[in-house]
Design a protein around this motif. Structure first.
Motif, mmCIF file in Angstrom:
data_model
loop_
_atom_site.group_PDB
_atom_site.id
_atom_site.type_symbol
_atom_site.label_atom_id
_atom_site.label_comp_id
_atom_site.label_asym_id
_atom_site.label_seq_id
_atom_site.Cartn_x
_atom_site.Cartn_y
_atom_site.Cartn_z
ATOM 1 N N UNK A 7 0.732 -1.237 0.021
ATOM 2 C CA UNK A 7 0.051 0.086 -0.115
ATOM 3 C C UNK A 7 0.847 1.248 0.079
ATOM 4 N N UNK A 8 0.481 2.408 -0.645
ATOM 5 C CA UNK A 8 0.907 3.684 -0.490
ATOM 6 C C UNK A 8 -0.301 4.509 -0.299
ATOM 7 N N UNK A 9 -0.078 5.243 0.760
ATOM 8 C CA UNK A 9 -1.056 6.352 1.021
ATOM 9 C C UNK A 9 -0.407 7.875 1.150
ATOM 10 N N UNK A 10 -1.125 8.792 0.648
ATOM 11 C CA UNK A 10 -0.577 10.157 0.936
ATOM 12 C C UNK A 10 -1.552 11.065 1.432
ATOM 13 N N UNK A 11 -1.378 12.241 2.179
ATOM 14 C CA UNK A 11 -2.313 12.660 2.584
ATOM 15 C C UNK A 11 -1.647 14.195 3.154
ATOM 16 N N UNK A 12 -2.628 15.104 2.973
ATOM 17 C CA UNK A 12 -2.464 16.450 3.618
ATOM 18 C C UNK A 12 -3.386 17.052 4.356
ATOM 19 N N UNK A 13 -3.206 16.576 5.952
ATOM 20 C CA UNK A 13 -4.303 16.787 6.884
ATOM 21 C C UNK A 13 -4.166 18.172 7.441
ATOM 22 N N UNK A 14 -3.447 19.225 6.792
ATOM 23 C CA UNK A 14 -3.391 20.447 7.810
ATOM 24 C C UNK A 14 -3.561 20.318 9.227
ATOM 25 N N UNK A 17 -5.190 16.570 13.492
ATOM 26 C CA UNK A 17 -4.685 15.129 13.661
ATOM 27 C C UNK A 17 -5.798 14.263 12.886
ATOM 28 N N UNK A 18 -5.128 13.286 11.793
ATOM 29 C CA UNK A 18 -6.006 12.814 11.051
ATOM 30 C C UNK A 18 -5.473 11.246 10.842
ATOM 31 N N UNK A 19 -5.972 10.237 10.770
ATOM 32 C CA UNK A 19 -5.655 8.862 10.465
ATOM 33 C C UNK A 19 -4.748 8.827 9.023
ATOM 34 N N UNK A 20 -3.794 8.553 8.920
ATOM 35 C CA UNK A 20 -2.955 8.232 7.961
ATOM 36 C C UNK A 20 -3.083 6.924 7.024
ATOM 37 N N UNK A 21 -3.240 5.934 8.099
ATOM 38 C CA UNK A 21 -3.122 4.526 7.637
ATOM 39 C C UNK A 21 -3.688 3.682 9.048
ATOM 40 N N UNK A 42 8.918 28.000 3.853
ATOM 41 C CA UNK A 42 9.353 28.484 5.155
ATOM 42 C C UNK A 42 9.104 27.182 5.893
ATOM 43 N N UNK A 43 10.003 27.172 7.021
ATOM 44 C CA UNK A 43 9.641 25.842 7.826
ATOM 45 C C UNK A 43 8.429 25.746 8.566
ATOM 46 N N UNK A 44 7.944 24.581 8.869
ATOM 47 C CA UNK A 44 6.966 24.081 9.261
ATOM 48 C C UNK A 44 6.999 23.032 10.278
ATOM 49 N N UNK A 45 5.968 22.466 10.832
ATOM 50 C CA UNK A 45 5.990 21.430 12.092
ATOM 51 C C UNK A 45 5.015 20.573 11.695
ATOM 52 N N UNK A 46 5.262 19.305 12.324
ATOM 53 C CA UNK A 46 4.084 18.059 12.228
ATOM 54 C C UNK A 46 4.200 17.436 13.432
ATOM 55 N N UNK A 47 3.001 16.532 13.596
ATOM 56 C CA UNK A 47 3.058 15.589 14.579
ATOM 57 C C UNK A 47 2.855 14.228 13.885
ATOM 58 N N UNK A 48 3.407 13.349 14.435
ATOM 59 C CA UNK A 48 3.224 11.891 14.229
ATOM 60 C C UNK A 48 3.006 10.871 15.079
ATOM 61 N N UNK A 87 -2.958 2.398 14.500
ATOM 62 C CA UNK A 87 -3.369 3.476 13.512
ATOM 63 C C UNK A 87 -2.347 4.727 13.699
ATOM 64 N N UNK A 88 -1.770 4.865 12.251
ATOM 65 C CA UNK A 88 -0.798 5.987 12.191
ATOM 66 C C UNK A 88 -1.559 7.177 11.915
ATOM 67 N N UNK A 89 -1.323 8.275 12.796
ATOM 68 C CA UNK A 89 -1.983 9.740 12.780
ATOM 69 C C UNK A 89 -1.099 10.692 12.435
ATOM 70 N N UNK A 90 -1.437 11.473 11.666
ATOM 71 C CA UNK A 90 -0.644 12.654 11.266
ATOM 72 C C UNK A 90 -1.208 14.027 11.288
ATOM 73 N N UNK A 91 -0.456 15.156 11.486
ATOM 74 C CA UNK A 91 -0.947 16.448 11.729
ATOM 75 C C UNK A 91 0.306 17.397 11.267
ATOM 76 N N UNK A 92 -0.215 18.378 10.338
ATOM 77 C CA UNK A 92 0.808 19.131 9.494
ATOM 78 C C UNK A 92 0.466 20.648 10.237
ATOM 79 N N UNK A 93 1.377 21.479 10.378
ATOM 80 C CA UNK A 93 1.165 23.108 10.794
ATOM 81 C C UNK A 93 0.153 23.800 9.820
ATOM 82 N N UNK A 94 0.114 23.377 8.528
ATOM 83 C CA UNK A 94 -0.767 23.613 7.468
ATOM 84 C C UNK A 94 -0.696 22.462 6.061
ATOM 85 N N UNK A 95 -1.778 22.928 5.168
ATOM 86 C CA UNK A 95 -1.555 21.835 4.141
ATOM 87 C C UNK A 95 0.022 21.721 3.239
ATOM 88 N N UNK A 96 0.956 22.579 3.422
ATOM 89 C CA UNK A 96 1.860 22.466 2.761
ATOM 90 C C UNK A 96 2.787 21.319 3.332
#
Length: 108
Positions: A7-14, A17-21, A42-48, A87-96
């Motif tokens: 499987x390959x999954x892509x996501x831009x959650x903004x 916190x969203x389930x990626x897989x 510009x720099x961003x942050x994320x959570x995994x 569940x793998x969950x992801x969060x990005x500081x914005x949609x970039x």
């Protein structure tokens, strides 16, 4: 006996916190590659996070929390083993901030 699946999954959650897989029932997954990419100038942050067996999110589940990723750069992991229901969950500081996960599933 089920057939192994790649499987390959892509996501831009903004900034949500969203389930990626989620590993399917009675399966296990080898995370071949997990990449977080910042496509902004510009720099961003994320959570995994990885929540075992579908558990509600908890501070102990985070692999990264507000981790910095430089402009036009990425951060990657590989070689993680996940069990059924994880569940793998992801969060990005914005949609970039883009997330990509590539897994190989087989019977648990």
């Amino acid at each position: 006996m089920a057939v192994p699946i790649a499987n390959t999954v892509t996501l831009s959650p903004g900034a949500v916190l969203t389930a990626l897989y989620t590993v399917p029932t009675a399966r296990r997954a080898n995370v071949r590659y997990l990449q977080v990419t910042n496509i902004a100038g510009a720099g961003k942050t994320f959570r995994l996070a990885i929540s075992p067996d579908g558990a509600a999110i908890d501070d102990a589940h985070y692999l990264a929390y507000d981790m910095a990723v430089a402009a036009n750069d990425n951060v990657a992991w590989s070689g993680m083993l996940l069990g059924a229901g994880d569940v793998v969950r992801a969060y990005g500081s914005d949609a970039n901030v883009k997330f990509l996960i590539s897994t190989y599933e087989d019977d648990a």
